[in-house]
Write a protein that holds these residues in place. Structure first.
Motif, PDB file in Angstrom:
ATOM      1  N   VAL A 118      23.154 -59.788  40.085  1.00 19.86           N
ATOM      2  CA  VAL A 118      22.843 -60.110  41.481  1.00 19.86           C
ATOM      3  C   VAL A 118      22.938 -58.846  42.317  1.00 19.86           C
ATOM      4  CG1 VAL A 118      23.563 -61.414  43.508  1.00 19.86           C
ATOM      5  CG2 VAL A 118      23.656 -62.476  41.258  1.00 19.86           C
ATOM      6  N   ASN A 119      21.935 -58.598  43.136  1.00 19.82           N
ATOM      7  CA  ASN A 119      21.924 -57.489  44.088  1.00 19.82           C
ATOM      8  C   ASN A 119      22.193 -58.064  45.469  1.00 19.82           C
ATOM      9  OD1 ASN A 119      21.364 -55.422  45.882  1.00 19.82           O
ATOM     10  ND2 ASN A 119      19.515 -54.735  44.837  1.00 19.82           N
ATOM     11  N   PRO A 120      23.380 -57.867  46.035  1.00 19.29           N
ATOM     12  CA  PRO A 120      23.713 -58.505  47.321  1.00 19.29           C
ATOM     13  C   PRO A 120      22.869 -58.027  48.493  1.00 19.29           C
ATOM     14  CG  PRO A 120      25.419 -56.954  46.667  1.00 19.29           C
ATOM     15  CD  PRO A 120      24.497 -57.089  45.495  1.00 19.29           C
ATOM     16  N   ASP A 121      22.186 -56.895  48.357  1.00 18.28           N
ATOM     17  CA  ASP A 121      21.307 -56.414  49.422  1.00 18.28           C
ATOM     18  C   ASP A 121      19.905 -57.017  49.348  1.00 18.28           C
ATOM     19  OD1 ASP A 121      23.382 -54.904  50.330  1.00 18.28           O
ATOM     20  OD2 ASP A 121      22.524 -52.965  49.765  1.00 18.28           O
ATOM     21  N   GLU A 122      19.581 -57.663  48.225  1.00 16.01           N
ATOM     22  CA  GLU A 122      18.243 -58.226  48.052  1.00 16.01           C
ATOM     23  C   GLU A 122      18.271 -59.721  47.716  1.00 16.01           C
ATOM     24  OE1 GLU A 122      15.490 -56.613  48.740  1.00 16.01           O
ATOM     25  OE2 GLU A 122      16.607 -54.779  49.201  1.00 16.01           O
ATOM     26  N   ASP A 123      19.233 -60.154  46.920  1.00 16.57           N
ATOM     27  CA  ASP A 123      19.315 -61.563  46.550  1.00 16.57           C
ATOM     28  C   ASP A 123      19.939 -62.380  47.673  1.00 16.57           C
ATOM     29  OD1 ASP A 123      18.235 -61.800  43.872  1.00 16.57           O
ATOM     30  OD2 ASP A 123      19.897 -60.533  43.246  1.00 16.57           O
ATOM     31  N   ASP A 124      19.400 -63.572  47.888  1.00 20.21           N
ATOM     32  CA  ASP A 124      19.919 -64.429  48.947  1.00 20.21           C
ATOM     33  C   ASP A 124      19.475 -65.855  48.687  1.00 20.21           C
ATOM     34  OD1 ASP A 124      21.299 -64.899  51.389  1.00 20.21           O
ATOM     35  OD2 ASP A 124      19.399 -64.990  52.470  1.00 20.21           O
ATOM     36  N   SER A 125      20.218 -66.808  49.243  1.00 24.32           N
ATOM     37  CA  SER A 125      19.818 -68.206  49.225  1.00 24.32           C
ATOM     38  C   SER A 125      20.051 -68.761  50.618  1.00 24.32           C
ATOM     39  CB  SER A 125      20.617 -68.996  48.188  1.00 24.32           C
ATOM     40  OG  SER A 125      20.185 -70.352  48.140  1.00 24.32           O
ATOM     41  N   PHE A 126      18.970 -68.993  51.349  1.00 20.74           N
ATOM     42  CA  PHE A 126      19.045 -69.533  52.701  1.00 20.74           C
ATOM     43  C   PHE A 126      18.583 -70.979  52.689  1.00 20.74           C
ATOM     44  CE2 PHE A 126      16.815 -70.682  56.630  1.00 20.74           C
ATOM     45  CZ  PHE A 126      17.862 -70.558  57.539  1.00 20.74           C
ATOM     46  N   LEU A 127      19.403 -71.853  53.238  1.00 23.16           N
ATOM     47  CA  LEU A 127      19.084 -73.273  53.340  1.00 23.16           C
ATOM     48  C   LEU A 127      19.446 -73.726  54.740  1.00 23.16           C
ATOM     49  CD1 LEU A 127      18.277 -75.986  51.968  1.00 23.16           C
ATOM     50  CD2 LEU A 127      20.693 -76.238  51.344  1.00 23.16           C
ATOM     51  N   GLY A 128      18.490 -74.247  55.496  1.00 21.52           N
ATOM     52  CA  GLY A 128      18.820 -74.651  56.851  1.00 21.52           C
ATOM     53  C   GLY A 128      17.732 -75.439  57.542  1.00 21.52           C
ATOM     54  N   PHE A 129      18.164 -76.321  58.465  1.00 15.48           N
ATOM     55  CA  PHE A 129      17.247 -77.045  59.343  1.00 15.48           C
ATOM     56  C   PHE A 129      16.783 -76.123  60.460  1.00 15.48           C
ATOM     57  CE2 PHE A 129      19.446 -80.552  57.368  1.00 15.48           C
ATOM     58  CZ  PHE A 129      18.529 -81.597  57.362  1.00 15.48           C
ATOM     59  N   SER A 130      15.565 -76.313  60.920  1.00 13.59           N
ATOM     60  CA  SER A 130      15.088 -75.593  62.092  1.00 13.59           C
ATOM     61  C   SER A 130      15.887 -76.044  63.313  1.00 13.59           C
ATOM     62  CB  SER A 130      13.594 -75.847  62.307  1.00 13.59           C
ATOM     63  OG  SER A 130      13.341 -77.234  62.491  1.00 13.59           O
ATOM     64  N   PRO A 131      16.009 -75.189  64.335  1.00 14.39           N
ATOM     65  CA  PRO A 131      16.785 -75.566  65.523  1.00 14.39           C
ATOM     66  C   PRO A 131      16.327 -76.863  66.190  1.00 14.39           C
ATOM     67  CG  PRO A 131      16.372 -73.223  65.534  1.00 14.39           C
ATOM     68  CD  PRO A 131      15.564 -73.785  64.397  1.00 14.39           C
ATOM     69  N   LEU A 138      14.129 -73.666  52.510  1.00 16.01           N
ATOM     70  CA  LEU A 138      14.884 -73.136  51.385  1.00 16.01           C
ATOM     71  C   LEU A 138      14.159 -71.880  50.922  1.00 16.01           C
ATOM     72  CD1 LEU A 138      17.063 -73.220  49.181  1.00 16.01           C
ATOM     73  CD2 LEU A 138      15.511 -74.646  47.824  1.00 16.01           C
ATOM     74  N   PHE A 139      14.774 -70.719  51.169  1.00 20.80           N
ATOM     75  CA  PHE A 139      14.231 -69.434  50.733  1.00 20.80           C
ATOM     76  C   PHE A 139      15.297 -68.767  49.883  1.00 20.80           C
ATOM     77  CE2 PHE A 139      10.729 -70.201  53.278  1.00 20.80           C
ATOM     78  CZ  PHE A 139       9.868 -69.113  53.393  1.00 20.80           C
ATOM     79  N   GLN A 140      15.014 -68.576  48.583  1.00 19.51           N
ATOM     80  CA  GLN A 140      16.044 -68.066  47.684  1.00 19.51           C
ATOM     81  C   GLN A 140      15.403 -67.275  46.540  1.00 19.51           C
ATOM     82  OE1 GLN A 140      16.377 -69.642  44.361  1.00 19.51           O
ATOM     83  NE2 GLN A 140      14.416 -70.618  44.868  1.00 19.51           N
ATOM     84  N   THR A 141      16.237 -66.469  45.882  1.00 18.40           N
ATOM     85  CA  THR A 141      15.736 -65.542  44.866  1.00 18.40           C
ATOM     86  C   THR A 141      16.266 -65.847  43.471  1.00 18.40           C
ATOM     87  OG1 THR A 141      17.559 -64.009  45.334  1.00 18.40           O
ATOM     88  CG2 THR A 141      15.498 -63.676  46.551  1.00 18.40           C
ATOM     89  N   PHE A 142      16.803 -67.042  43.254  1.00 21.37           N
ATOM     90  CA  PHE A 142      17.433 -67.366  41.974  1.00 21.37           C
ATOM     91  C   PHE A 142      16.587 -68.330  41.136  1.00 21.37           C
ATOM     92  CE2 PHE A 142      20.833 -66.231  44.949  1.00 21.37           C
ATOM     93  CZ  PHE A 142      21.377 -65.154  44.262  1.00 21.37           C
ATOM     94  N   HIS A 143      16.124 -69.427  41.741  1.00 22.38           N
ATOM     95  CA  HIS A 143      15.250 -70.383  41.048  1.00 22.38           C
ATOM     96  C   HIS A 143      13.812 -69.896  41.197  1.00 22.38           C
ATOM     97  CE1 HIS A 143      18.418 -73.535  40.677  1.00 22.38           C
ATOM     98  NE2 HIS A 143      18.853 -73.010  41.812  1.00 22.38           N
ATOM     99  N   GLY A 169       8.594 -64.459  46.399  1.00 23.83           N
ATOM    100  CA  GLY A 169       8.864 -63.037  46.570  1.00 23.83           C
ATOM    101  C   GLY A 169       9.502 -62.686  47.893  1.00 23.83           C
ATOM    102  N   MET A 170      10.019 -63.668  48.636  1.00 21.77           N
ATOM    103  CA  MET A 170      10.634 -63.418  49.938  1.00 21.77           C
ATOM    104  C   MET A 170      12.151 -63.569  49.840  1.00 21.77           C
ATOM    105  SD  MET A 170       8.058 -62.604  51.684  1.00 21.77           S
ATOM    106  CE  MET A 170       6.286 -62.702  51.444  1.00 21.77           C
ATOM    107  N   THR A 171      12.850 -63.075  50.866  1.00 16.32           N
ATOM    108  CA  THR A 171      14.305 -63.142  50.869  1.00 16.32           C
ATOM    109  C   THR A 171      14.827 -63.003  52.293  1.00 16.32           C
ATOM    110  OG1 THR A 171      16.318 -62.242  49.821  1.00 16.32           O
ATOM    111  CG2 THR A 171      14.675 -60.645  50.548  1.00 16.32           C
ATOM    112  N   MET A 172      16.117 -63.254  52.491  1.00 17.19           N
ATOM    113  CA  MET A 172      16.822 -63.029  53.757  1.00 17.19           C
ATOM    114  C   MET A 172      16.137 -63.725  54.929  1.00 17.19           C
ATOM    115  SD  MET A 172      19.344 -61.157  52.700  1.00 17.19           S
ATOM    116  CE  MET A 172      19.739 -60.174  51.236  1.00 17.19           C
ATOM    117  N   ALA A 173      16.028 -65.059  54.848  1.00 17.45           N
ATOM    118  CA  ALA A 173      15.348 -65.844  55.880  1.00 17.45           C
ATOM    119  C   ALA A 173      16.337 -66.331  56.937  1.00 17.45           C
ATOM    120  CB  ALA A 173      14.640 -67.034  55.252  1.00 17.45           C
TER     121      ALA A 173
END
Length: 314
Positions: A118-131, A138-143, A169-173
């Motif tokens: 895992v590269n903490p500067d590039e890998d991420d898993s963002f999960l969230g409702f819009s405001p 769900l934007f993530q680099t693992f699955h 191919g996206m990350t850090m959302a």
């Protein structure tokens, strides 16, 4: 209010910081509680060691099980609460689910996570409702490896779970502004924005790490990696599509406390890591965007802050 810890005490608390000079703890969490966050001004959610997501009232009383999830898969158990507090979206192994008044449904079945580092500067898993509560991202680099309904990066409608947008191919959302827009970057540092009305737009070049939005959606704060390898804190103006960097280097892990105040950690280069990640200094800070000033903080960690969304600033 914030959920976090105060310097010198490992107990996770709900703390009223409306008057910073007279901040006070409202209640405490048991030491076994994991990943606490606000549901509303009077309720919280957290996870247990036996893989349950629990809802509880700050005033006390019975708790309720919001969902359960399987163990053994990276990211399993990650969850987010809807703005109205009625629904929870979460990862259950390789499955993305949504539970609420209409039941518990599968939003997507994702490819299994391959074994890798895992590269903490590039890998991420963002999960969230819009405001505004209309969409879930769900934007993530693992699955990785899937497309369409199984793509690694997806936006779905909260009303019925249908797919609104997908890519890879996206990350850090991060969600920001009202109406809601999703911001994210690619591996080369190009920043993109997805808007429910206008679709995808290219914004600027910004290799941000762990972005967080202000409650009013005007600002996105983030960590960036300096040439020396330690972090710095930057601010992206959602309205102006512009970037400003502030504070000396040696800062990371930003969280908004209010529309103006942001909290972050101090960090220093690791002398024994052979080029690895910086290490915390043990000092934390609060920065005022309006005042362009930084002070040391009594909060040693921040899990969440309330209100999460305020009147739109745009």
């Amino acid at each position: 209010m914030v959920i976090g810890t105060v310097t010198g005490d490992p107990t996770v608390v709900v703390r009223d910081i409306q008057d910073p000079a007279n901040a006070r703890n409202l209640c405490t969490f048991d030491s076994s509680v994991l990943a606490p966050q606000f549901v509303s001004a009077s309720a919280v959610a957290y996870e247990t060691a036996d893989n349950q997501i629990i809802g509880a009232q700050l005033a006390g009383g019975p708790t309720r099980i919001l969902a359960t999830y399987g163990a053994g898969v990276i990211g399993s158990g990650q969850y987010a609460i809807s703005p109205d507090g009625r629904s929870v979206t979460y990862l259950d192994g390789n499955t993305w689910r949504l539970a609420g008044p209409s039941g518990n449904r599968v939003l997507a079945t994702l490819p299994a996570v391959p074994g890798r580092g895992v590269n903490p500067d590039e890998d991420d898993s963002f999960l969230g409702f819009s405001p505004d509560g209309l969409y879930i991202a769900l934007f993530q680099t693992f699955h990785v490896g899937g497309t369409g309904e199984a793509a690694p990066d997806q936006v779905r409608r909260a009303s019925d779970g249908t797919l609104a947008y997908s890519t890879s191919g996206m990350t850090m959302a991060v969600w920001a502004s009202v109406p809601s827009r999703l911001f994210f970057r690619d591996a080369t540092g190009n920043l993109h924005r997805w808007d429910p009305s206008t679709g995808l737009s290219s914004m600027t070049s910004l290799r941000w790490i762990r972005p967080r939005s202000s409650p009013d959606g005007r600002w996105i704060a983030y960590t960036f990696r300096t040439t020396s390898g330690i972090g710095g804190i930057g601010f992206y103006s959602v309205q102006a599509n512009s970037v400003s960097n502030t504070t000396p280097p040696g800062r990371s892990s930003v969280s908004f406390l209010t529309n103006d105040l942001v909290w972050y950690r101090g960090e220093r280069a690791c002398s024994t890591c052979f080029g690895g990640q910086p290490t915390p200094t043990g000092v934390t800070y609060i920065y005022s965007i309006a005042g362009a000033s930084e002070i040391t903080s009594r909060l040693s960690d921040v899990n969440d802050a309330w209100p999460r969304v305020t009147a739109p600033g745009l």
